[in-house]
Design an enzyme around this catalytic site. Sequence first.
Site, PDB file in Angstrom:
ATOM      1  N   SER A 146      44.581  34.782  34.644  1.00  0.00           N
ATOM      2  CA  SER A 146      44.278  35.523  33.216  1.00  0.00           C
ATOM      3  C   SER A 146      45.015  35.033  31.884  1.00  0.00           C
ATOM      4  O   SER A 146      45.256  33.606  31.704  1.00  0.00           O
ATOM      5  CB  SER A 146      44.105  36.872  33.396  1.00  0.00           C
ATOM      6  OG  SER A 146      43.105  37.389  32.467  1.00  0.00           O
ATOM      7  N   ASP A 222      33.658  37.595  38.379  1.00  0.00           N
ATOM      8  CA  ASP A 222      34.604  38.208  37.301  1.00  0.00           C
ATOM      9  C   ASP A 222      33.737  39.063  36.168  1.00  0.00           C
ATOM     10  O   ASP A 222      32.999  38.266  35.422  1.00  0.00           O
ATOM     11  CB  ASP A 222      35.381  37.036  36.808  1.00  0.00           C
ATOM     12  CG  ASP A 222      36.584  37.181  36.226  1.00  0.00           C
ATOM     13  OD1 ASP A 222      36.545  38.375  35.112  1.00  0.00           O
ATOM     14  OD2 ASP A 222      37.753  36.702  36.521  1.00  0.00           O
ATOM     15  N   HIS A 255      37.977  39.700  39.110  1.00  0.00           N
ATOM     16  CA  HIS A 255      39.138  39.480  38.471  1.00  0.00           C
ATOM     17  C   HIS A 255      40.508  39.889  38.978  1.00  0.00           C
ATOM     18  O   HIS A 255      41.584  39.858  38.311  1.00  0.00           O
ATOM     19  CB  HIS A 255      39.224  39.864  36.849  1.00  0.00           C
ATOM     20  CG  HIS A 255      40.107  39.290  35.941  1.00  0.00           C
ATOM     21  ND1 HIS A 255      39.851  38.049  35.322  1.00  0.00           N
ATOM     22  CD2 HIS A 255      41.161  39.826  35.326  1.00  0.00           C
ATOM     23  CE1 HIS A 255      40.758  37.678  34.519  1.00  0.00           C
ATOM     24  NE2 HIS A 255      41.484  38.945  34.434  1.00  0.00           N
TER      25      HIS A 255
END
Length: 276
Positions: A146, A222, A255
């Site tokens: 991320s 995600d 995620h």
Amino acid sequence: MQRIEHRACFGGWQDVYRHRSEVLGCEMDFAVYLPPQAETGARLPVLYWLSGLTCSEQNFITKAGAQRHAAEHGIILVAPDTSPRGDDVADAGGYDLGKGAGFYVNATQQPWARHYRMHDYVAAELPALVEANFPASGARAISGHSMGGHGALTIALRNPGRYRSVSAFSPIVAPSQVPWGEKAFAAYLGEDREAWKQYDACALIAGASERLPLLVEQGGADEFLDTQLRPQLLQAACEAAGHPLQLRLRPGYDHSYYFIASFIGEHLAHHARAMT
């Protein structure tokens, strides 16, 4: 430098150290996994892992399951914190700016510029510390998730020749074009969007002097895929520049660290091939 955690793990040791960072002007913690091969006196390659928003050095070492694969391949894992820490370090009180959200840039704006120099910490100060104190060979790779995926990509692109390989899970590939990055960059770097390009992977690709292949893992389910991550922008930039990119879209994955744990072994094998 003080060792504050020491745990046996897959035949090696999962440690956490605390040291005074001159670059950041504060005390910093970072995690080091020493695989069993470290006991033989061999010099081993190092993978640097950069975590995402709200994380510290703990998230990766407790959730990813990477130590098992590092022990198999004989790789040292180093996971720094995601921002400077301390009572005198500026903070915004939210999850996406300030402590836990350093974005791996060198801030130029006040009050952030005094401490928030995570690019230089990750790219220079931390490797120098690791290579002076652990059996590191000098072969380096970098990866992250991320915000940390953004950091891994941009640090590798900004420092040609420093890393043998780079990969990322769910990276923020174009921070200049998404809400997380726009908020952080405006605060840390100011309102001049030209200054943002030096920390934007999509902007850096065109002028990259080294065509280090990029391995990007992205979950198809995600929750941030279309709003914050937008991997298609990196794909387009790489196609335009002729930069090698392997973008793997994994249907059903989100995620979280469930996603990272599912494919971290493939990434460790990828980096092991590049570093040995």
